[in-house]
Every structure is written in C-alpha cells, then in structure tokens.
Scaffold this motif. Structure first.
Motif, PDB file in Angstrom:
ATOM      1  N   ALA A  28       0.762  -1.069   0.053  1.00  0.00           N
ATOM      2  CA  ALA A  28       0.126   0.071   0.096  1.00  0.00           C
ATOM      3  C   ALA A  28       0.873   1.312  -0.087  1.00  0.00           C
ATOM      4  O   ALA A  28       0.383   2.275  -0.699  1.00  0.00           O
ATOM      5  CB  ALA A  28      -1.000   0.015   1.199  1.00  0.00           C
ATOM      6  N   LEU A  29       1.973   1.369   0.840  1.00  0.00           N
ATOM      7  CA  LEU A  29       2.911   2.433   0.677  1.00  0.00           C
ATOM      8  C   LEU A  29       3.358   2.592  -0.686  1.00  0.00           C
ATOM      9  O   LEU A  29       3.697   3.873  -0.942  1.00  0.00           O
ATOM     10  CB  LEU A  29       4.059   2.036   1.694  1.00  0.00           C
ATOM     11  N   ALA A  30       3.906   1.697  -1.393  1.00  0.00           N
ATOM     12  CA  ALA A  30       4.132   1.801  -2.840  1.00  0.00           C
ATOM     13  C   ALA A  30       3.269   2.259  -3.856  1.00  0.00           C
ATOM     14  O   ALA A  30       3.758   2.785  -4.930  1.00  0.00           O
ATOM     15  CB  ALA A  30       4.835   0.335  -3.209  1.00  0.00           C
ATOM     16  N   ARG A  31       1.809   2.383  -3.554  1.00  0.00           N
ATOM     17  CA  ARG A  31       1.136   2.619  -4.475  1.00  0.00           C
ATOM     18  C   ARG A  31       0.340   4.025  -4.058  1.00  0.00           C
ATOM     19  O   ARG A  31      -0.129   4.060  -2.868  1.00  0.00           O
ATOM     20  CB  ARG A  31      -0.006   1.509  -4.838  1.00  0.00           C
ATOM     21  N   PRO A  32      -0.027   4.949  -4.895  1.00  0.00           N
ATOM     22  CA  PRO A  32      -0.798   6.144  -4.653  1.00  0.00           C
ATOM     23  C   PRO A  32      -2.156   5.762  -4.404  1.00  0.00           C
ATOM     24  O   PRO A  32      -2.528   4.837  -4.805  1.00  0.00           O
ATOM     25  CB  PRO A  32      -0.912   7.002  -5.915  1.00  0.00           C
ATOM     26  N   GLY A  33      -2.748   6.656  -3.345  1.00  0.00           N
ATOM     27  CA  GLY A  33      -3.918   6.342  -3.084  1.00  0.00           C
ATOM     28  C   GLY A  33      -4.265   6.396  -1.588  1.00  0.00           C
ATOM     29  O   GLY A  33      -3.478   6.606  -0.776  1.00  0.00           O
ATOM     30  N   PRO A  34      -5.522   6.236  -1.105  1.00  0.00           N
ATOM     31  CA  PRO A  34      -5.826   6.296   0.316  1.00  0.00           C
ATOM     32  C   PRO A  34      -5.103   5.370   1.207  1.00  0.00           C
ATOM     33  O   PRO A  34      -4.980   5.662   2.418  1.00  0.00           O
ATOM     34  CB  PRO A  34      -7.307   6.079   0.397  1.00  0.00           C
ATOM     35  N   GLY A  35      -4.837   4.088   0.613  1.00  0.00           N
ATOM     36  CA  GLY A  35      -4.083   3.023   1.464  1.00  0.00           C
ATOM     37  C   GLY A  35      -2.556   3.752   1.666  1.00  0.00           C
ATOM     38  O   GLY A  35      -2.266   3.599   2.943  1.00  0.00           O
ATOM     39  N   ARG A  36      -1.928   4.498   0.904  1.00  0.00           N
ATOM     40  CA  ARG A  36      -0.649   4.821   1.298  1.00  0.00           C
ATOM     41  C   ARG A  36      -0.873   6.111   2.182  1.00  0.00           C
ATOM     42  O   ARG A  36      -0.143   6.190   3.441  1.00  0.00           O
ATOM     43  CB  ARG A  36       0.085   5.594  -0.115  1.00  0.00           C
ATOM     44  N   GLN A  37      -1.739   6.854   2.240  1.00  0.00           N
ATOM     45  CA  GLN A  37      -2.140   7.893   3.071  1.00  0.00           C
ATOM     46  C   GLN A  37      -2.415   7.210   4.506  1.00  0.00           C
ATOM     47  O   GLN A  37      -1.774   8.279   5.470  1.00  0.00           O
ATOM     48  CB  GLN A  37      -3.117   8.835   2.814  1.00  0.00           C
ATOM     49  N   ALA A  38      -3.021   6.406   4.625  1.00  0.00           N
ATOM     50  CA  ALA A  38      -3.373   5.857   5.857  1.00  0.00           C
ATOM     51  C   ALA A  38      -2.011   5.289   6.526  1.00  0.00           C
ATOM     52  O   ALA A  38      -1.854   5.638   7.645  1.00  0.00           O
ATOM     53  CB  ALA A  38      -4.410   4.615   5.662  1.00  0.00           C
ATOM     54  N   ARG A  39      -1.144   4.587   5.870  1.00  0.00           N
ATOM     55  CA  ARG A  39      -0.008   4.132   6.200  1.00  0.00           C
ATOM     56  C   ARG A  39       0.872   5.372   6.775  1.00  0.00           C
ATOM     57  O   ARG A  39       1.797   5.118   7.718  1.00  0.00           O
ATOM     58  CB  ARG A  39       0.756   3.242   5.354  1.00  0.00           C
ATOM     59  N   LEU A  40       0.929   6.258   6.081  1.00  0.00           N
ATOM     60  CA  LEU A  40       1.812   7.411   6.258  1.00  0.00           C
ATOM     61  C   LEU A  40       1.235   8.168   7.503  1.00  0.00           C
ATOM     62  O   LEU A  40       2.003   8.834   8.406  1.00  0.00           O
ATOM     63  CB  LEU A  40       2.004   8.373   5.224  1.00  0.00           C
ATOM     64  N   ALA A  41      -0.068   8.373   7.626  1.00  0.00           N
ATOM     65  CA  ALA A  41      -0.542   8.834   8.956  1.00  0.00           C
ATOM     66  C   ALA A  41      -0.314   7.870   9.992  1.00  0.00           C
ATOM     67  O   ALA A  41      -0.021   8.350  11.289  1.00  0.00           O
ATOM     68  CB  ALA A  41      -2.203   8.878   8.677  1.00  0.00           C
ATOM     69  N   ALA A  42      -0.338   6.668  10.001  1.00  0.00           N
ATOM     70  CA  ALA A  42       0.044   5.810  10.916  1.00  0.00           C
ATOM     71  C   ALA A  42       1.717   6.043  11.364  1.00  0.00           C
ATOM     72  O   ALA A  42       1.804   6.042  12.682  1.00  0.00           O
ATOM     73  CB  ALA A  42      -0.220   4.323  10.661  1.00  0.00           C
ATOM     74  N   LEU A  43       2.522   6.227  10.417  1.00  0.00           N
ATOM     75  CA  LEU A  43       3.868   6.500  10.739  1.00  0.00           C
ATOM     76  C   LEU A  43       4.226   7.910  11.291  1.00  0.00           C
ATOM     77  O   LEU A  43       4.693   7.920  12.332  1.00  0.00           O
ATOM     78  CB  LEU A  43       4.716   6.422   9.388  1.00  0.00           C
ATOM     79  N   GLY A  44       3.032   8.806  11.026  1.00  0.00           N
ATOM     80  CA  GLY A  44       3.198  10.175  11.740  1.00  0.00           C
ATOM     81  C   GLY A  44       2.779  10.091  13.091  1.00  0.00           C
ATOM     82  O   GLY A  44       3.503  10.605  13.844  1.00  0.00           O
ATOM     83  N   ARG A  45       1.741   9.252  13.413  1.00  0.00           N
ATOM     84  CA  ARG A  45       1.371   9.097  14.950  1.00  0.00           C
ATOM     85  C   ARG A  45       2.641   8.294  15.663  1.00  0.00           C
ATOM     86  O   ARG A  45       2.713   8.695  16.696  1.00  0.00           O
ATOM     87  CB  ARG A  45      -0.129   8.083  14.969  1.00  0.00           C
ATOM     88  N   THR A  46       3.177   7.344  15.014  1.00  0.00           N
ATOM     89  CA  THR A  46       4.184   6.795  15.703  1.00  0.00           C
ATOM     90  C   THR A  46       5.468   7.707  16.158  1.00  0.00           C
ATOM     91  O   THR A  46       6.023   7.411  17.008  1.00  0.00           O
ATOM     92  CB  THR A  46       4.532   5.516  14.957  1.00  0.00           C
TER      93      THR A  46
END
Length: 406
Positions: free
Chosen positions: A141-159
C-alpha cells in the motif's frame, strides 16, 4: 544546555531544511549552548568533522544517505529535523535513554510522496525501526498512490509523534495538518526566522547586467526547485499572461537543478522562453543579490510547510505574491500576504498589480518589513530556548531487547 540536533540533510544542500537547521544551530551556539549537529558527512573518517556521520551520495538527488548512527555523547535535549535513517536513530536513542525529544516537521511527507518514490521507501524503513508491524500488504500500500498510502503515512506520523516530547510546526498550516496525528504530543508553532540581509548596494545592477536584463524591465523571481510539487507550470502560465500586459517582463527561476528541460519546454509552449532565466542553485550568501534584482517574488507552491523564501524576500523589501492561502499569515505580525486563486489568470492579475500599482506595492513591502523585524532571530532563539528548558522529564523506554541502540 547540551543539545543534539539531528538532520539527514547536510548543510550545503540548497533547500529549506538545511537552511533552517543551519540557522538554528548557529543561533544556539552564539548564545553559548553546547550544540552538536549530527548530519551526513564523507565516508572517510579523516575528512569527517565533529558530528558528521558516514554517508553516500544518492544518484540524481542533491542529498546523501547517512548511516543510522545515534548521538554519541550525553545531552539534555535531542532535536530531530528529519525522518530519514539518521533522524529515526536519534528518536530511538533519545527514547531509550529518557531524553526529551523535539521534532520539527519541515516537510509535508504525504504531499511529497506523490512525487518522490524514496519517501514511501523511507516510510517503510522508519515504521519498521519504530516498531510498526508492517505486513506485506502495508508495504504494498505504501508503494502505490491512493488512500492506502495516506493511511500508512498517517500511522507512521502518529508513531513518530509518540516518540516525541514536543512537535514544532513552522507555520499554523503545518500545526493544523499535524493535529490529527499528534495525540497527546503538544504542538508549538515556531517558524525559522529569515537571515538578515547582506549589505551590497550594487547587487541589483550587477545581477541584471549579468543576466542581460534591462535596468527598467519588470522582474519576477522564483527561488527553489523547479520540480512538479513546486508547481512551475502555474508560474509559467501566469508569467505568459503578465507578458501580455508588460511585454518586457522577465522571470528568473533560481534553484532549478532537476527538470530543467521540462521547464524549458513548458516555457516555449507558453511562448515565454525568451523571457525565462533558468538558474541553478546559488550559495546562500549570494541569494540576496537576486532578491534585490527582482521586483516581485512569485511563489506557486502549495506543498511547503513554511516557505522560508517568503520571509527572506520580505526582509529584502521584495513584495511576495502566492497562491497558498494556508501559508499566507506572516510570522510575527500575523498580517496576510497577497494571495490569489491558483489559476494562471488570477495569479497573473496579482503579479501585474504588484508590478504596476505603487501604493499597493509600498503597503506590501511595509507589512513584510514589519513582520521580518518582529519575528527576529533574537525572538526565535528566546522562544526556542524557553521551550527546551520547559521540557518535562521522560521515562526511558524498555526496548533494548528489540534492537534499540545500547
């Protein structure tokens, strides 16, 4: 106070993070604080200076990839500026030892991920190092544009923010953007101040002569990369419409290292190739000459977290025109900068007004100078030092069994 600053951006890199880090470290050292800056350096130990970490240059990119080495000496505060291998090592080292950590959010990683494939790769690395249990589907999901990438990046931001004592946002825009990720981590808005102008009365004449620009020609200036996230096409579309009203107008684009051919092709498509001066990055001490040589700073990016060039231009009495309404508030006075809708016609109309209406121009210059004077280096240093001194004690994390630095 003993402070470790950690940055994956080396100081000679001509971009905003390196400028902000260099400014902050210099001010703290001048005030008597004991500061070590951990940043990428040469591979050879003989050539490395204190704080430099072994690193490799990245092909086609103006930066270096540093080994993830954490600070090596006792400190009172760790201030992290980036989320690459070096920044993540600093966060983990501080958490393992109970050292308060400040993180400045210089880059909109979610916006930049659409343009730089190394950001999702770096996010995967950071998530794994910080304890996120990424599965194969998460990495996909991180490797592909779209809401899946954004959700993983948001999870990383929270971490990332869970490992942070205080988050510094360089603008209210960034504070709002990060609020949903912050959780209990407090956010402090603390913009980097613009450097004081370099005194050189002949800058304007010399730069124009060197570029072959007539002394009376209206000059628009853009400072920074010409890559797609900075929206050079909007800049060129607006410039084309300015030239219909002011045929002798010129555009100086300073800092274009990559995408130069694409920018030239766009300029020819809009019929303004003859008025474009596409220049590579200049050393920091020489950028002021271009501010003095210009009549308006044209800023078309909507992905910046502060836009340090805006305050720099205002310190040189250069009026600013922009399209990012969320970044329009000036540090210090809070007065708004001139903003247009992000269309070629609307931005061209604003640029033309700033070039042709003396009263509007004088008012914008006055407000910009007042903000630059109010948000001084001294005020910034005082607020930053006060923030460091107020940081609460942190309990060390019991993570040594998971490969944390010992």
């Amino acid at each position: 106070m003993r402070i470790a600053h950690v940055s994956d951006s080396h100081l000679t890199n001509p971009e905003g993070v390196a400028t902000s880090v260099g400014t902050t470290v210099a001010l703290l050292r001048a005030a008597g604080h004991r500061v070590v800056l951990y940043r990428p350096g040469p591979l050879s130990r003989v050539r490395r200076r204190p704080g430099e970490v072994p690193s490799l240059s990245v092909p086609t990119r103006p930066y270096r990839l540093a080994l993830p080495r954490p600070p090596g000496a006792p400190v009172d505060v760790v201030h992290v500026h980036t989320t690459g291998p070096l920044g993540v090592a600093g966060l983990r080292w501080a958490a393992a030892r109970g050292v308060p950590t400040v993180l400045t959010w210089h880059t909109d990683l979610v916006a930049y991920a659409a343009y730089y494939p190394e950001i999702p790769i770096g996010a995967a690395y950071a998530g794994l190092r910080l304890g996120l249990r990424w599965r194969v589907r998460d990495l996909w999901a991180l490797a592909r544009p779209g809401p899946g990438r954004q959700a993983r990046l948001a999870a990383l931001g929270r971490t990332l923010l869970a490992h942070t004592t205080v988050l510094i946002a360089p603008s209210p825009k960034t504070a709002t953007m990060m609020a949903t990720m912050a959780g209990r981590t407090p956010i402090v808005v603390l913009p980097t101040p613009a450097a004081a102008p370099h005194a050189d009365a002949d800058d304007r004449r010399r730069v124009r002569a060197r570029l072959g620009i007539p002394a009376d020609a209206p000059v628009l200036l853009a400072v920074g990369r010409a890559t797609p996230e900075k929206n050079p096409e909007l800049l060129l579309a607006a410039f084309a419409q300015v030239r219909r009203v002011l045929p002798t107008a010129q555009l100086v684009l300073l800092g274009a290292r990559r995408h130069r051919l694409a920018v030239r092709r766009m300029a020819h498509r809009y019929g303004v190739g003859g008025g474009l001066h596409l220049l590579r990055p200049a050393p920091r001490h020489r950028v002021g000459a271009y501010y003095r040589a210009a009549d308006v700073l044209a800023f078309t990016s909507t992905t910046d977290t502060q836009g340090l060039v805006l305050a720099e231009a205002e310190a040189y009495q250069l009026p600013v025109a922009m399209v990012d309404t969320l970044l329009a508030e000036r540090p210090g006075t809070g007065t708004p900068r001139p903003v247009a809708e992000p269309t070629g016609a609307a931005f061209a109309a604003l640029l033309t007004r700033l070039l042709t209406e003396p009263e509007l121009r004088a008012a914008v210059i006055r407000d910009g100078l007042a903000a630059a004077a109010d948000w001084s280096a001294e005020r910034y240093l005082t607020e930053l030092a006060t923030l460091y001194a107020s940081l609460p004690p942190v309990s060390p994390a019991s993570e040594t069994g998971r490969g944390w630095p010992s």
